[in-house]
Design an enzyme around this catalytic site. Structure first.
Site, short mmCIF file in Angstrom:
data_model
loop_
_atom_site.label_atom_id
_atom_site.label_comp_id
_atom_site.label_asym_id
_atom_site.label_seq_id
_atom_site.Cartn_x
_atom_site.Cartn_y
_atom_site.Cartn_z
N TYR A 120 -10.51 22.60 -9.43
CA TYR A 120 -11.20 22.99 -8.19
C TYR A 120 -12.04 21.81 -7.73
CZ TYR A 120 -14.57 25.44 -5.15
OH TYR A 120 -15.36 25.82 -4.10
N ASP A 158 -12.93 13.33 -9.83
CA ASP A 158 -13.92 14.30 -9.39
C ASP A 158 -14.84 14.60 -10.58
OD1 ASP A 158 -13.83 17.66 -7.89
OD2 ASP A 158 -15.46 16.43 -8.71
N LYS A 169 -23.95 18.20 -8.50
CA LYS A 169 -24.66 18.93 -9.55
C LYS A 169 -25.82 18.15 -10.16
CE LYS A 169 -20.47 21.65 -10.27
NZ LYS A 169 -20.80 23.04 -9.89
P1 KE4 Z 1 -19.94 22.34 -4.37
O1 KE4 Z 1 -19.37 22.23 -2.97
O2 KE4 Z 1 -19.91 23.77 -4.89
O3 KE4 Z 1 -21.30 21.67 -4.52
O4 KE4 Z 1 -18.98 21.48 -5.34
C1 KE4 Z 1 -17.61 21.77 -5.38
C2 KE4 Z 1 -17.03 21.28 -6.70
C3 KE4 Z 1 -16.31 20.10 -6.70
N1 KE4 Z 1 -15.76 19.61 -7.84
C4 KE4 Z 1 -15.92 20.26 -9.02
C5 KE4 Z 1 -15.29 19.69 -10.25
C6 KE4 Z 1 -16.66 21.47 -9.08
O5 KE4 Z 1 -16.80 22.11 -10.27
C7 KE4 Z 1 -17.24 21.99 -7.90
C8 KE4 Z 1 -18.03 23.29 -7.88
N2 KE4 Z 1 -18.05 24.03 -9.10
C9 KE4 Z 1 -18.27 25.45 -8.98
C10 KE4 Z 1 -18.32 26.03 -10.40
N3 KE4 Z 1 -17.04 26.13 -10.98
C11 KE4 Z 1 -19.50 25.79 -8.22
C12 KE4 Z 1 -19.97 27.21 -8.38
C13 KE4 Z 1 -19.64 28.03 -7.16
O6 KE4 Z 1 -18.58 27.83 -6.54
O7 KE4 Z 1 -20.47 28.91 -6.85
#
Ligand code: KE4
Length: 428
Positions: free
Chosen positions: A146, A241, A269
């Site tokens: 993701y 990523d 993060k």
């Molecule tokens: P954000 O847009 O949520 O800040 O980041 C997206 C993203 C991009 N790349 C990786 C590897 C990620 O894990 C994420 C976001 N992770 C999720 C948890 N699996 C965020 C939690 C959520 O979606 O509420």
């Protein structure tokens, strides 16, 4: 333990009338594990406190950022001081230079970068840049990875895997998905075959160098090296990523741990310490294609804003505390060994992959090498485990496809409380 959930349930009812599922991000609704989410009132160190006065040892860590633990006094003080000087100027500040220098100290491959407000924005921008820099349209991602919710990345494998992608979400036109090719994670041969067939059309490969969004899945030996080799050979860019793995699996992320130098890296993060801040960056000659220097456009009202920048800077400065990463490694190793022992005692088959400060408890005994393996695990059983742990005062991510995150504030007491709850939960 019977937890009082009166206030949280009342708040959820109100929230559901205002926000879909009562939440601002789907996974928080607990649909994958059942039960209702506690509404959190405050957090400190490794502990969450909900609106009914329950306390939890936290393994979500706001999905990764809270590596130092919640409400670290020095990070809070830096945020308060920055806020008092103005929340946002929409103009360059010296602090952005300091943060960029600090980031480059952890990730030397990031010669030049852009600060943005979310991981989604970082990966979306990195892919646009890769397409702009190569003049090619197709990108490759891996099943179960993701990278945020931009249209072109909400794609599952098309039939026969290495054909065009199909939308993974309503609202994404087929045309937006068809330039995204999806392959099985850890399948180096599939990558070689794809590049042999259509390498000249591929702008980039984007990958979670340690997968964390299908549960924690480690790269197979040679997988990342293959991605580096075939992208190089065909003039495509390798985008790591590291939104989740950055500063989490090692001080310099997975690229340091596995010795891979990407063309572009995405961070999020931890880099913002819990405030909305993410990064994409890499080789200067590529980044110079970004406006105002080059033809690839990317912008943002709150990009690099002073408060988030202060949180990020304070966080990164604290990561070099002596022994932080070795202690984190030791804590996770002890915790996972204890969880495995508790499961064994109860006769429950689990496999618990871990890297640095992250791990996942998969219910099943076969190794989990890719998304198909992760799907074969017993997620209903994970749901029951999650609820039992929550009743035991331990807050796990509400999905078997997520990673657990340990902070520098998880110590002896947190480990003992977690293992005590696990011994009960595995028997449930
Ligand atoms: P954000 O847009 O949520 O800040 O980041 C997206 C993203 C991009 N790349 C990786 C590897 C990620 O894990 C994420 C976001 N992770 C999720 C948890 N699996 C965020 C939690 C959520 O979606 O509420």
């Amino acid at each position: 333990m019977s937890r009082d959930t009166t206030r949280s349930r009342a708040l959820l009812k109100k929230a559901e009338g205002l926000m879909p599922g009562g939440v601002n991000s789907p996974v928080r609704a607990f649909r994958a594990v059942g039960g209702d989410p506690p509404f959190i009132a405050r957090a400190a160190g490794a502990t969450l406190f909900d609106e009914d006065g329950n306390e939890y040892v936290d393994y979500v860590g706001t999905w990764g950022p809270a590596l130092l633990g919640h409400a670290h006094p020095e990070v809070v003080a830096a945020v308060q001081a920055a806020a008092a000087r103005g929340l946002s100027f929409g103009a360059p500040t010296a602090a952005e230079i300091e943060l960029a220098l600090a980031i480059r100290g952890f990730f030397p491959s990031i010669e030049m970068m852009r600060l943005v407000s979310s991981g989604t924005e970082a990966t979306m921008s990195a892919l646009r840049l890769a397409r702009g820099a190569t003049g090619r349209d197709d990108v490759v991602k891996f099943e179960g990875c993701y990278h945020g919710h931009s249209d072109g990345l909400l794609v599952k494998a098309g039939s026969g895997l290495a054909t065009f992608g199909e939308p993974d979400s309503a609202g994404v036109p087929a045309d937006f998905a068809r330039h995204t090719i999806t392959l099985p994670y850890n399948d180096a041969q599939a990558v070689r075959d794809l590049f042999a067939a259509r390498g000249a059309q591929i702008a980039a490969v984007i990958v979670e160098p340690v997968a964390g969004n299908m549960g924690t899945v480690l790269p197979a030996p040679g997988f990342l090296e293959t991605l580096r080799e075939v992208t190089q050979a065909h003039g495509a860019l390798l985008i790591l990523d590291e939104v989740m793995t950055g500063f989490r699996v090692a001080r310099g992320g997975a690229q340091q741990l596995y010795g891979i130098t990407p063309d572009l890296t995405c961070l999020g993060k931890v880099v913002g310490g819990g405030m909305p801040l993410a990064v994409y960056g890499g080789r200067a000659e590529i980044m110079k294609r970004i406006a105002p220097l080059g033809p690839v456009y990317q912008a943002g009202t709150l990009s690099g804003n002073p408060v988030a920048t202060a949180a990020g800077l304070a966080t990164l400065r604290l990561l070099d505390a002596p022994g932080l990463y070795s202690t984190l490694d030791a804590t996770v190793a002890e915790l996972c060994a204890g969880l495995q022992a508790a499961a064994d005692e109860a006769g429950v088959k689990v496999t618990i992959p871990r890297v640095g400060g992250m791990f996942t408890v998969f219910f099943g005994e076969a190794p989990v090498r890719d998304f198909a393996d992760a799907q074969r695990c017993d997620h209903a059983r994970f749901g029951r485990f999650h609820r039992a742990m929550l009743d035991g005062g331990v807050y796990l991510p509400p999905s078997g496809y997520e990673a657990c995150f340990v902070s520098a504030k998880h110590g002896r007491d947190e480990i003992e409380r977690t293992l005590a709850a696990a011994r009960v939960a595995f028997r449930a």
